[in-house]
Design an enzyme around this catalytic site. Structure first.
Site, short mmCIF file in Angstrom:
data_model
loop_
_atom_site.label_atom_id
_atom_site.label_comp_id
_atom_site.label_asym_id
_atom_site.label_seq_id
_atom_site.Cartn_x
_atom_site.Cartn_y
_atom_site.Cartn_z
N ASP A 94 -34.13 -7.41 -41.02
CA ASP A 94 -33.79 -6.56 -39.89
C ASP A 94 -32.31 -6.22 -40.00
O ASP A 94 -31.60 -6.73 -40.86
CB ASP A 94 -34.16 -7.26 -38.57
CG ASP A 94 -33.43 -8.58 -38.37
OD1 ASP A 94 -33.82 -9.34 -37.48
OD2 ASP A 94 -32.47 -8.85 -39.14
N ASP A 268 -44.12 -8.12 -37.41
CA ASP A 268 -43.42 -9.40 -37.57
C ASP A 268 -43.32 -10.03 -36.19
O ASP A 268 -43.16 -9.31 -35.18
CB ASP A 268 -42.01 -9.20 -38.14
CG ASP A 268 -40.99 -8.95 -37.03
OD1 ASP A 268 -40.80 -7.78 -36.64
OD2 ASP A 268 -40.42 -9.96 -36.51
N1 DPZ Z 1 -39.01 -6.35 -30.38
C1 DPZ Z 1 -38.03 -6.01 -31.32
C2 DPZ Z 1 -37.70 -6.91 -32.31
C3 DPZ Z 1 -36.74 -6.58 -33.23
N2 DPZ Z 1 -36.43 -7.50 -34.21
C4 DPZ Z 1 -36.07 -5.35 -33.18
C5 DPZ Z 1 -35.04 -4.96 -34.11
O1 DPZ Z 1 -34.66 -5.71 -35.03
N3 DPZ Z 1 -34.44 -3.74 -33.99
N4 DPZ Z 1 -34.79 -2.89 -33.03
C6 DPZ Z 1 -35.72 -3.19 -32.13
O2 DPZ Z 1 -36.00 -2.36 -31.25
C7 DPZ Z 1 -36.41 -4.45 -32.17
C8 DPZ Z 1 -37.40 -4.77 -31.24
#
Ligand code: DPZ
Length: 374
Positions: A94, A268
Protein backbone atom coordinates in the site's frame (compact mmCIF):
# COMPACT_ATOMS: atom_id res chain seq x y z
CA UNK A 1 8.55 -14.89 -19.32
CA UNK A 2 10.42 -11.66 -20.22
CA UNK A 3 10.94 -9.32 -17.31
CA UNK A 4 8.88 -6.50 -18.84
CA UNK A 5 5.60 -8.41 -18.66
CA UNK A 6 2.65 -7.59 -16.47
CA UNK A 7 -0.61 -8.88 -17.91
CA UNK A 8 -4.17 -9.39 -16.73
CA UNK A 9 -6.52 -11.73 -18.54
CA UNK A 10 -10.20 -12.24 -17.72
CA UNK A 11 -10.76 -15.98 -18.24
CA UNK A 12 -14.46 -16.49 -17.40
CA UNK A 13 -17.42 -14.30 -16.39
CA UNK A 14 -20.65 -15.01 -14.53
CA UNK A 15 -22.76 -11.86 -14.40
CA UNK A 16 -20.49 -9.03 -13.23
CA UNK A 17 -18.16 -11.56 -11.56
CA UNK A 18 -15.06 -12.74 -13.35
CA UNK A 19 -12.10 -15.05 -12.96
CA UNK A 20 -8.74 -13.94 -14.22
CA UNK A 21 -4.98 -14.20 -14.06
CA UNK A 22 -2.43 -11.51 -13.33
CA UNK A 23 0.84 -12.71 -14.81
CA UNK A 24 4.04 -11.17 -13.44
CA UNK A 25 7.71 -12.21 -13.40
CA UNK A 26 7.35 -13.45 -9.80
CA UNK A 27 4.29 -15.53 -10.46
CA UNK A 28 0.62 -15.71 -11.40
CA UNK A 29 -2.16 -14.26 -9.26
CA UNK A 30 -5.43 -16.16 -9.71
CA UNK A 31 -8.42 -13.87 -9.31
CA UNK A 32 -10.64 -13.39 -7.43
CA UNK A 33 -7.72 -13.32 -4.99
CA UNK A 34 -7.38 -12.72 -1.27
CA UNK A 35 -4.09 -11.16 -0.17
CA UNK A 36 -3.01 -12.01 3.39
CA UNK A 37 -1.63 -8.92 5.12
CA UNK A 38 2.08 -9.12 5.87
CA UNK A 39 2.34 -5.81 7.71
CA UNK A 40 5.97 -5.70 8.95
CA UNK A 41 7.39 -8.20 6.45
CA UNK A 42 5.53 -11.10 8.04
CA UNK A 43 2.04 -12.56 7.85
CA UNK A 44 1.73 -12.67 11.60
CA UNK A 45 1.96 -16.16 13.20
CA UNK A 46 2.50 -17.87 9.85
CA UNK A 47 5.49 -19.30 7.98
CA UNK A 48 5.73 -18.00 4.39
CA UNK A 49 5.55 -21.51 2.92
CA UNK A 50 2.39 -22.18 4.96
CA UNK A 51 0.82 -19.02 3.51
CA UNK A 52 1.72 -20.20 0.01
CA UNK A 53 0.53 -23.76 0.63
CA UNK A 54 -2.90 -22.45 1.62
CA UNK A 55 -3.29 -20.93 -1.85
CA UNK A 56 -2.14 -17.34 -1.49
CA UNK A 57 -0.49 -16.10 -4.70
CA UNK A 58 0.34 -12.63 -3.35
CA UNK A 59 0.73 -10.95 0.02
CA UNK A 60 0.43 -7.32 1.08
CA UNK A 61 3.23 -5.32 2.69
CA UNK A 62 2.58 -2.09 4.60
CA UNK A 63 4.73 0.79 3.43
CA UNK A 64 4.10 2.86 6.59
CA UNK A 65 5.46 0.18 8.93
CA UNK A 66 8.42 -0.81 6.74
CA UNK A 67 9.54 2.77 6.05
CA UNK A 68 9.76 3.37 9.80
CA UNK A 69 11.30 0.01 10.69
CA UNK A 70 13.68 -1.33 9.37
CA UNK A 71 13.40 1.46 6.69
CA UNK A 72 13.04 0.95 2.95
CA UNK A 73 16.70 1.83 2.39
CA UNK A 74 17.84 -0.99 4.70
CA UNK A 75 15.47 -3.52 3.07
CA UNK A 76 16.87 -2.50 -0.33
CA UNK A 77 20.44 -2.81 0.97
CA UNK A 78 19.60 -6.33 2.21
CA UNK A 79 18.27 -7.46 -1.17
CA UNK A 80 14.66 -6.31 -1.17
CA UNK A 81 11.47 -7.39 0.61
CA UNK A 82 11.06 -10.73 -1.21
CA UNK A 83 14.48 -11.95 -0.07
CA UNK A 84 14.16 -10.28 3.35
CA UNK A 85 10.93 -12.12 4.23
CA UNK A 86 11.55 -15.25 2.14
CA UNK A 87 8.48 -14.69 -0.05
CA UNK A 88 9.64 -15.02 -3.69
CA UNK A 89 6.11 -14.52 -5.11
CA UNK A 90 4.26 -11.25 -5.90
CA UNK A 91 3.98 -8.59 -3.21
CA UNK A 92 1.55 -5.68 -3.30
CA UNK A 93 2.39 -2.70 -1.11
CA UNK A 94 0.00 0.00 0.00
CA UNK A 95 1.11 3.63 -0.30
CA UNK A 96 1.46 4.25 3.43
CA UNK A 97 -1.00 7.13 3.37
CA UNK A 98 -3.91 5.26 4.90
CA UNK A 99 -1.86 4.07 7.87
CA UNK A 100 -0.25 7.46 8.33
CA UNK A 101 -3.76 8.81 8.88
CA UNK A 102 -4.78 5.95 11.16
CA UNK A 103 -1.59 5.23 13.13
CA UNK A 104 0.70 8.24 13.26
CA UNK A 105 0.56 11.24 15.56
CA UNK A 106 0.49 14.91 14.67
CA UNK A 107 -0.12 14.63 10.96
CA UNK A 108 -0.73 17.42 8.45
CA UNK A 109 -1.96 16.91 4.93
CA UNK A 110 -1.46 19.47 2.16
CA UNK A 111 -0.96 19.55 -1.62
CA UNK A 112 2.61 18.32 -1.26
CA UNK A 113 1.84 15.25 0.84
CA UNK A 114 1.44 14.16 4.45
CA UNK A 115 3.75 15.28 7.26
CA UNK A 116 3.57 13.05 10.32
CA UNK A 117 5.32 11.80 13.39
CA UNK A 118 6.30 8.16 13.72
CA UNK A 119 4.22 6.21 16.26
CA UNK A 120 7.46 4.36 17.11
CA UNK A 121 9.92 7.13 18.01
CA UNK A 122 8.17 10.42 17.27
CA UNK A 123 10.49 11.25 14.36
CA UNK A 124 9.00 13.51 11.69
CA UNK A 125 8.49 12.24 8.14
CA UNK A 126 7.08 13.73 4.94
CA UNK A 127 5.22 11.28 2.69
CA UNK A 128 4.81 12.75 -0.78
CA UNK A 129 3.49 10.83 -3.81
CA UNK A 130 7.05 10.66 -5.09
CA UNK A 131 8.44 9.40 -1.74
CA UNK A 132 5.74 6.75 -1.46
CA UNK A 133 6.59 5.36 -4.91
CA UNK A 134 10.32 5.60 -4.10
CA UNK A 135 9.83 3.58 -0.89
CA UNK A 136 7.71 0.94 -2.66
CA UNK A 137 10.38 0.69 -5.36
CA UNK A 138 13.15 0.31 -2.76
CA UNK A 139 11.14 -2.51 -1.17
CA UNK A 140 10.97 -4.17 -4.60
CA UNK A 141 7.17 -4.17 -4.61
CA UNK A 142 5.54 -5.83 -7.63
CA UNK A 143 2.26 -3.88 -7.37
CA UNK A 144 2.59 -0.37 -5.97
CA UNK A 145 -0.34 1.76 -4.83
CA UNK A 146 -0.68 5.46 -5.43
CA UNK A 147 -0.68 7.80 -2.46
CA UNK A 148 -4.23 8.93 -1.79
CA UNK A 149 -6.37 10.63 0.80
CA UNK A 150 -8.99 8.35 2.33
CA UNK A 151 -11.74 10.14 4.23
CA UNK A 152 -13.61 8.54 7.11
CA UNK A 153 -17.34 8.03 6.57
CA UNK A 154 -19.72 9.70 7.12
CA UNK A 155 -18.37 13.01 5.79
CA UNK A 156 -19.73 16.00 3.86
CA UNK A 157 -19.76 15.97 0.06
CA UNK A 158 -17.32 18.90 0.12
CA UNK A 159 -14.80 16.94 2.24
CA UNK A 160 -15.13 13.89 0.00
CA UNK A 161 -14.71 16.00 -3.15
CA UNK A 162 -11.60 17.78 -1.87
CA UNK A 163 -9.93 14.50 -0.93
CA UNK A 164 -10.93 12.84 -4.20
CA UNK A 165 -9.52 15.68 -6.30
CA UNK A 166 -6.27 15.69 -4.29
CA UNK A 167 -5.99 11.93 -4.78
CA UNK A 168 -6.38 12.39 -8.55
CA UNK A 169 -3.53 14.93 -8.63
CA UNK A 170 -1.42 12.56 -6.50
CA UNK A 171 -2.21 9.70 -8.88
CA UNK A 172 -0.65 11.66 -11.74
CA UNK A 173 2.42 12.49 -9.64
CA UNK A 174 2.76 8.81 -8.66
CA UNK A 175 2.46 7.75 -12.30
CA UNK A 176 5.31 10.08 -13.25
CA UNK A 177 7.43 8.95 -10.29
CA UNK A 178 6.77 5.27 -11.04
CA UNK A 179 7.94 5.71 -14.63
CA UNK A 180 8.68 2.43 -16.38
CA UNK A 181 9.40 -0.47 -13.99
CA UNK A 182 9.42 -3.63 -16.17
CA UNK A 183 7.35 -6.45 -14.67
CA UNK A 184 5.87 -4.20 -12.02
CA UNK A 185 2.62 -2.22 -11.87
CA UNK A 186 1.18 0.86 -10.25
CA UNK A 187 -2.53 0.90 -9.36
CA UNK A 188 -4.69 3.99 -8.97
CA UNK A 189 -7.25 4.29 -6.17
CA UNK A 190 -10.84 5.43 -6.73
CA UNK A 191 -12.03 7.73 -3.99
CA UNK A 192 -15.16 9.86 -3.53
CA UNK A 193 -16.61 8.89 -0.16
CA UNK A 194 -20.25 7.77 -0.40
CA UNK A 195 -21.09 10.28 -3.14
CA UNK A 196 -21.97 8.54 -6.39
CA UNK A 197 -21.10 11.43 -8.73
CA UNK A 198 -17.69 11.78 -7.08
CA UNK A 199 -17.00 8.05 -7.32
CA UNK A 200 -17.85 8.10 -11.05
CA UNK A 201 -15.70 11.18 -11.67
CA UNK A 202 -12.76 9.59 -9.82
CA UNK A 203 -13.07 6.32 -11.77
CA UNK A 204 -13.34 8.10 -15.14
CA UNK A 205 -10.39 10.42 -14.49
CA UNK A 206 -8.18 7.57 -13.27
CA UNK A 207 -9.06 5.46 -16.31
CA UNK A 208 -7.54 8.23 -18.45
CA UNK A 209 -4.16 7.53 -16.83
CA UNK A 210 -4.14 4.02 -18.36
CA UNK A 211 -2.71 2.40 -15.22
CA UNK A 212 -2.22 -1.37 -14.89
CA UNK A 213 -5.02 -1.74 -12.31
CA UNK A 214 -7.43 0.17 -10.12
CA UNK A 215 -8.37 -0.05 -6.45
CA UNK A 216 -11.58 1.07 -4.81
CA UNK A 217 -10.49 2.91 -1.68
CA UNK A 218 -12.29 4.82 1.00
CA UNK A 219 -14.55 1.90 1.88
CA UNK A 220 -14.45 -0.49 4.83
CA UNK A 221 -13.94 2.63 6.92
CA UNK A 222 -16.98 2.24 9.14
CA UNK A 223 -19.83 2.47 6.63
CA UNK A 224 -22.67 -0.09 6.53
CA UNK A 225 -22.16 -2.96 4.07
CA UNK A 226 -25.03 -1.71 1.91
CA UNK A 227 -23.24 1.63 1.41
CA UNK A 228 -20.03 -0.18 0.46
CA UNK A 229 -21.86 -2.41 -2.03
CA UNK A 230 -23.73 0.55 -3.52
CA UNK A 231 -20.42 2.35 -4.11
CA UNK A 232 -19.01 -0.75 -5.83
CA UNK A 233 -22.10 -0.98 -8.05
CA UNK A 234 -21.69 2.73 -8.83
CA UNK A 235 -18.05 2.65 -9.93
CA UNK A 236 -17.84 -0.82 -11.50
CA UNK A 237 -19.32 0.22 -14.89
CA UNK A 238 -16.77 3.06 -15.09
CA UNK A 239 -13.70 0.93 -14.29
CA UNK A 240 -11.88 -0.66 -17.25
CA UNK A 241 -13.09 -4.27 -17.57
CA UNK A 242 -9.66 -5.36 -18.84
CA UNK A 243 -7.88 -4.16 -15.70
CA UNK A 244 -7.88 -5.75 -12.19
CA UNK A 245 -10.20 -4.22 -9.60
CA UNK A 246 -8.92 -4.27 -5.99
CA UNK A 247 -11.18 -3.48 -3.03
CA UNK A 248 -8.93 -2.24 -0.24
CA UNK A 249 -9.30 -3.43 3.32
CA UNK A 250 -12.15 -5.87 2.67
CA UNK A 251 -13.32 -7.88 4.43
CA UNK A 252 -15.54 -10.50 6.04
CA UNK A 253 -16.39 -13.61 3.99
CA UNK A 254 -19.81 -12.10 3.23
CA UNK A 255 -18.25 -8.77 2.15
CA UNK A 256 -15.94 -10.69 -0.20
CA UNK A 257 -18.69 -12.86 -1.69
CA UNK A 258 -20.95 -9.86 -2.32
CA UNK A 259 -18.07 -7.84 -3.82
CA UNK A 260 -16.92 -10.68 -6.14
CA UNK A 261 -20.55 -10.84 -7.30
CA UNK A 262 -20.23 -7.18 -8.28
CA UNK A 263 -16.98 -7.52 -10.24
CA UNK A 264 -14.13 -7.13 -7.72
CA UNK A 265 -10.98 -9.19 -8.38
CA UNK A 266 -8.64 -8.59 -5.41
CA UNK A 267 -9.01 -8.16 -1.68
CA UNK A 268 -6.82 -7.59 1.36
CA UNK A 269 -7.89 -7.53 4.98
CA UNK A 270 -6.36 -8.06 8.43
CA UNK A 271 -9.62 -9.75 9.50
CA UNK A 272 -8.55 -13.43 9.26
CA UNK A 273 -5.12 -12.92 10.81
CA UNK A 274 -6.11 -10.37 13.49
CA UNK A 275 -9.23 -12.34 14.44
CA UNK A 276 -7.14 -15.52 14.71
CA UNK A 277 -4.82 -13.88 17.22
CA UNK A 278 -7.86 -12.92 19.30
CA UNK A 279 -9.60 -16.28 19.37
CA UNK A 280 -12.10 -15.68 16.60
CA UNK A 281 -12.41 -18.31 13.87
CA UNK A 282 -13.99 -18.35 10.43
CA UNK A 283 -15.25 -21.67 9.09
CA UNK A 284 -17.68 -22.86 6.44
CA UNK A 285 -20.15 -23.12 9.34
CA UNK A 286 -19.79 -19.45 10.29
CA UNK A 287 -17.82 -17.70 13.01
CA UNK A 288 -16.92 -18.93 16.49
CA UNK A 289 -15.31 -17.20 19.45
CA UNK A 290 -13.06 -19.82 20.98
CA UNK A 291 -12.78 -17.80 24.19
CA UNK A 292 -16.35 -18.85 24.93
CA UNK A 293 -16.65 -21.31 27.85
CA UNK A 294 -19.06 -23.48 25.84
CA UNK A 295 -16.00 -24.88 24.03
CA UNK A 296 -14.17 -25.92 27.22
CA UNK A 297 -15.01 -29.64 26.78
CA UNK A 298 -15.91 -29.75 23.10
CA UNK A 299 -13.73 -32.45 21.56
CA UNK A 300 -14.81 -31.75 17.97
CA UNK A 301 -12.32 -30.08 15.61
CA UNK A 302 -13.19 -26.70 14.12
CA UNK A 303 -14.14 -28.37 10.83
CA UNK A 304 -13.61 -32.11 10.27
CA UNK A 305 -14.18 -31.62 6.52
CA UNK A 306 -11.41 -29.04 6.11
CA UNK A 307 -8.12 -30.04 4.48
CA UNK A 308 -6.26 -27.85 6.96
CA UNK A 309 -4.62 -29.61 9.93
CA UNK A 310 -5.38 -26.68 12.24
CA UNK A 311 -9.07 -27.05 11.34
CA UNK A 312 -9.51 -30.85 11.21
CA UNK A 313 -7.23 -32.12 13.99
CA UNK A 314 -7.14 -29.97 17.13
CA UNK A 315 -10.15 -30.04 19.46
CA UNK A 316 -12.14 -26.93 20.22
CA UNK A 317 -11.47 -27.67 23.89
CA UNK A 318 -7.71 -27.53 23.32
CA UNK A 319 -7.98 -24.40 21.19
CA UNK A 320 -10.19 -22.83 23.86
CA UNK A 321 -7.51 -23.63 26.45
CA UNK A 322 -4.75 -22.13 24.28
CA UNK A 323 -6.75 -18.96 23.66
CA UNK A 324 -7.70 -18.56 27.33
CA UNK A 325 -4.03 -19.17 28.27
CA UNK A 326 -2.90 -16.66 25.64
CA UNK A 327 -0.57 -19.31 24.23
CA UNK A 328 1.34 -18.52 21.02
CA UNK A 329 0.25 -21.86 19.51
CA UNK A 330 -3.38 -20.72 19.80
CA UNK A 331 -2.64 -17.66 17.67
CA UNK A 332 -0.76 -19.81 15.18
CA UNK A 333 -3.46 -22.49 14.80
CA UNK A 334 -6.40 -20.08 14.58
CA UNK A 335 -4.59 -17.83 12.08
CA UNK A 336 -3.79 -20.94 10.05
CA UNK A 337 -7.45 -22.03 10.17
CA UNK A 338 -8.74 -18.59 9.18
CA UNK A 339 -6.40 -18.12 6.23
CA UNK A 340 -7.18 -21.68 5.12
CA UNK A 341 -10.89 -20.87 5.14
CA UNK A 342 -10.45 -17.56 3.29
CA UNK A 343 -8.38 -19.25 0.58
CA UNK A 344 -10.87 -22.14 0.39
CA UNK A 345 -13.63 -19.56 -0.13
CA UNK A 346 -11.63 -17.79 -2.88
CA UNK A 347 -10.96 -21.12 -4.63
CA UNK A 348 -14.66 -21.95 -4.38
CA UNK A 349 -15.61 -18.59 -5.86
CA UNK A 350 -13.14 -19.00 -8.74
CA UNK A 351 -14.46 -22.49 -9.51
CA UNK A 352 -18.10 -21.41 -9.27
CA UNK A 353 -17.52 -18.53 -11.70
CA UNK A 354 -15.62 -20.82 -14.07
CA UNK A 355 -18.50 -23.32 -13.92
CA UNK A 356 -21.14 -20.59 -14.40
CA UNK A 357 -22.81 -21.39 -11.07
CA UNK A 358 -21.79 -18.46 -8.87
CA UNK A 359 -25.31 -17.70 -7.63
CA UNK A 360 -25.81 -21.34 -6.59
CA UNK A 361 -22.43 -21.35 -4.81
CA UNK A 362 -23.21 -18.14 -2.97
CA UNK A 363 -26.51 -19.61 -1.84
CA UNK A 364 -24.72 -22.74 -0.59
CA UNK A 365 -22.07 -20.88 1.42
CA UNK A 366 -24.59 -18.49 2.94
CA UNK A 367 -26.85 -21.39 3.92
CA UNK A 368 -23.90 -23.12 5.55
CA UNK A 369 -22.95 -19.96 7.46
CA UNK A 370 -26.57 -19.52 8.60
CA UNK A 371 -26.85 -23.12 9.84
CA UNK A 372 -23.94 -22.37 12.13
CA UNK A 373 -21.44 -24.64 13.77
CA UNK A 374 -21.89 -28.40 13.75
N1 DPZ B 1 -10.16 0.37 3.77
C1 DPZ B 1 -8.98 0.87 3.21
C2 DPZ B 1 -7.79 0.23 3.48
C3 DPZ B 1 -6.62 0.71 2.94
N2 DPZ B 1 -5.44 0.05 3.22
C4 DPZ B 1 -6.62 1.85 2.11
C5 DPZ B 1 -5.42 2.41 1.53
O1 DPZ B 1 -4.29 1.91 1.72
N3 DPZ B 1 -5.50 3.51 0.74
N4 DPZ B 1 -6.67 4.09 0.49
C6 DPZ B 1 -7.81 3.64 1.01
O2 DPZ B 1 -8.87 4.23 0.75
C7 DPZ B 1 -7.82 2.48 1.85
C8 DPZ B 1 -9.01 1.99 2.39
Amino acid sequence: MTTDQFSFTVTKTDGAARTGEIRMPRGVIRTPAFMPVGTAATVKAMYPDQVKALGADVVLGNTYHLMLRPTAERVAKLGGLHKFMNWPYPILTDSGGFQVMSLSALRKIDENGVTFQSHIDGSTHVMTPERSIEIQGLLGSDIQMQLDECVKLPCTDAVAEKAMQLSLRWAERCRVAFGEQPGRAMFGIVQGGAVERLRIESAKELAQLDLKGYAIGGLAVGEPQEVMLRMIETVEPHMPKEKPRYLMGVGTPDDIVESVRRGVDMFDCVMPTRAGRHGQVFTRHGRMNLRNARFAEDLRPLDADSKCVASNTYSRAYLHHLVRSNEILGMMLLTWNNLAYYQELMAGLRKAIADGRLEDYIGEVKESWAKGER
